[in-house]
Write an enzyme that holds these catalytic residues in place. Structure first.
Site, mmCIF file in Angstrom:
data_model
loop_
_atom_site.group_PDB
_atom_site.id
_atom_site.type_symbol
_atom_site.label_atom_id
_atom_site.label_comp_id
_atom_site.label_asym_id
_atom_site.label_seq_id
_atom_site.Cartn_x
_atom_site.Cartn_y
_atom_site.Cartn_z
ATOM 1 N N THR A 1 2.056 7.027 0.229
ATOM 2 C CA THR A 1 1.061 5.977 -0.008
ATOM 3 C C THR A 1 0.918 5.660 -1.490
ATOM 4 O OG1 THR A 1 -1.240 5.377 0.502
ATOM 5 C CG2 THR A 1 -0.893 7.596 -0.281
ATOM 6 N N ARG B 1 -6.812 9.710 -9.527
ATOM 7 C CA ARG B 1 -7.344 10.045 -8.196
ATOM 8 C C ARG B 1 -6.197 10.396 -7.241
ATOM 9 N NH1 ARG B 1 -6.656 8.057 -2.663
ATOM 10 N NH2 ARG B 1 -8.569 8.514 -1.539
ATOM 11 N N THR C 1 -1.376 3.976 4.257
ATOM 12 C CA THR C 1 -0.459 5.094 4.276
ATOM 13 C C THR C 1 0.477 5.004 5.448
ATOM 14 O OG1 THR C 1 -2.118 6.448 3.248
ATOM 15 C CG2 THR C 1 -0.424 7.605 4.492
ATOM 16 N N THR D 1 -4.519 8.861 8.264
ATOM 17 C CA THR D 1 -4.665 7.702 7.388
ATOM 18 C C THR D 1 -6.148 7.383 7.283
ATOM 19 O OG1 THR D 1 -3.987 5.415 7.012
ATOM 20 C CG2 THR D 1 -4.356 6.049 9.297
ATOM 21 N N GLY D 2 -6.501 6.632 6.248
ATOM 22 C CA GLY D 2 -7.901 6.283 6.060
ATOM 23 C C GLY D 2 -8.446 6.872 4.774
ATOM 24 N N SER E 1 0.818 -1.215 0.000
ATOM 25 C CA SER E 1 0.000 0.000 0.000
ATOM 26 C C SER E 1 0.852 1.265 0.000
ATOM 27 C CB SER E 1 -0.890 -0.009 1.236
ATOM 28 O OG SER E 1 -0.105 -0.281 2.378
HETATM 29 C C1 SD4 Z 1 -5.716 7.841 0.621
HETATM 30 N N1 SD4 Z 1 -5.370 8.249 2.963
HETATM 31 O O1 SD4 Z 1 -5.169 7.711 -0.457
HETATM 32 C C2 SD4 Z 1 -4.975 7.420 1.859
HETATM 33 C C3 SD4 Z 1 -5.207 5.990 2.093
HETATM 34 C C4 SD4 Z 1 -4.999 5.516 3.488
HETATM 35 O O2 SD4 Z 1 -5.425 3.988 5.095
HETATM 36 O O3 SD4 Z 1 -4.371 6.077 4.300
HETATM 37 N N2 SD4 Z 1 -5.602 4.450 3.855
HETATM 38 O O4 SD4 Z 1 -6.867 8.247 0.742
#
Ligand code: SD4
Length: 331
Positions: free
Chosen positions: A206, A216, A188, A239-240, A86
């Site tokens: 990330t 995107r 991330t 993160t998220g 990831s």
């Molecule tokens: C995103 N925030 O590309 C990142 C992905 C991530 O845990 O952190 N996921 O939206």
């Protein structure tokens, strides 16, 4: 001139005496003004891979090195690992089978560098740092970012590993974009550090949401969303679901709440609660969303909060390197 601490102790004695007179309070019995308690160096990073990234960052911080160097070095370790699917090399591709990377970095002097939708380069964090240090700009995207990276000597290579490619081919059978909370979202690495000299810096990198639309961009390369550092106050990273973090300018919000006097923990909690309220106002299902913040202030106090159970982070300070699980909103 009396010191601020003596002054605070005297005023605390005075107010206690007024509140509950007669009261025999000695200055030595009062708690220390905790602005004198400094925990540094310290480094924090998101998810399980934060543990090994912290170890790497500590090779700089433990020798009195600069937080900026520590966070770059720490997250590069994860970018370089093809088994981390990831971030960086080996990251999952977008729906067209292209691995596009996002990253940003911020130092103690409001210097910022960011790269988005970068292909074919293993270490977007170092490209972000080169943008910060060598260009008049703060953000480069796509082909322009790649051209710049190559001009700086970064190697152009295939970063789609066979494992990520076969996962993508499997995904193509249904082609449904449905990020699964805490599973595909272990995306991330966000890292924030306070060095022995009292300076803060942060890095965030990330491959973004797996099987996203080509082009995107998430929160991770956006200063104020995925990462924010103010050397007078503190630092935060996220993160998220990036869309929700961008919508609320999440890490800027966390740092501004700390500026208003909140602890890192309280600031993360309030920022998550803001996202929760906004998601409800928009009639979206909170169960489908995860956002986690980690934050650190100038004193080396830290905190974290997330929407739902499952997020964790690593912290390394004088007490050693460990994983911690934050409290969460959806119970
Ligand atoms: C995103 N925030 O590309 C990142 C992905 C991530 O845990 O952190 N996921 O939206």
């Amino acid at each position: 001139m009396q010191s601020r601490r003596k002054f605070l102790k005297k005023s605390a004695i005075a107010s206690l005496a007024l509140a509950a007179s007669p009261l025999d309070v000695l200055a030595k019995d009062l708690p220390e003004n905790n602005s004198t308690v400094i925990n540094r160096p310290i480094v924090l990073s998101t998810w399980n891979f934060g543990l090994k990234a912290n170890e790497e960052a500590w090779t700089v911080l433990g020798k009195g090195g600069r937080a900026l160097d520590a966070v770059e070095k720490g997250v590069r370790l994860v970018e370089n690992d093809p088994n981390e699917r990831s971030v960086g090399y080996g990251g999952r591709p977008d729906r067209d089978g292209r691995v596009t990377l996002d990253a940003c970095i911020m130092d103690e002097n409001y210097n910022i560098g960011s790269v988005a939708c970068l292909e074919h380069i293993k270490n977007p964090i170092s490209v972000a740092r080169a943008i910060m240090e060598k260009t008049p700009h703060v953000m480069l995207v796509g082909d322009g970012a790649l051209q710049f990276a190559v001009s700086q000597g970064f190697k152009k290579e295939n970063i789609l590993t066979p494992e990520s490619e076969s996962e993508w081919k499997e995904w193509l059978k249904d082609s449904k974009y449905q990020p699964i909370v805490n599973i595909e979202n272990h995306d991330t690495i966000g890292m924030i550090a306070l060095d022995a000299n009292g300076n803060l810096s942060g890095a965030c990198t990330t491959s973004g949401m797996a099987f996203k639309m080509h082009g995107r961009v998430g929160d991770s390369p956006i200063i104020g969303a995925g990462l924010f550092v103010d050397n007078e106050v503190g630092a935060a990273t996220a993160t998220g679901h990036g869309e929700e973090v961008i919508r609320t300018v999440g890490t800027h919000l966390v740092v501004e709440l700390m500026r208003q006097g909140r602890s890192p923990q309280q600031a993360c909690k309030e920022a998550v609660e803001r996202i929760v309220q906004i998601t409800k106002r928009r009639n979206k299902n909170l169960k489908d969303i995860q956002v986690g913040f980690i934050a650190l202030n100038k004193k080396g106090e830290y905190g974290s909060f997330c929407i739902q159970d499952g997020f964790n982070f690593a912290v390394y300070d004088q007490k050693g390197n460990r994983l911690e699980k934050p409290d969460f909103a959806l119970k």
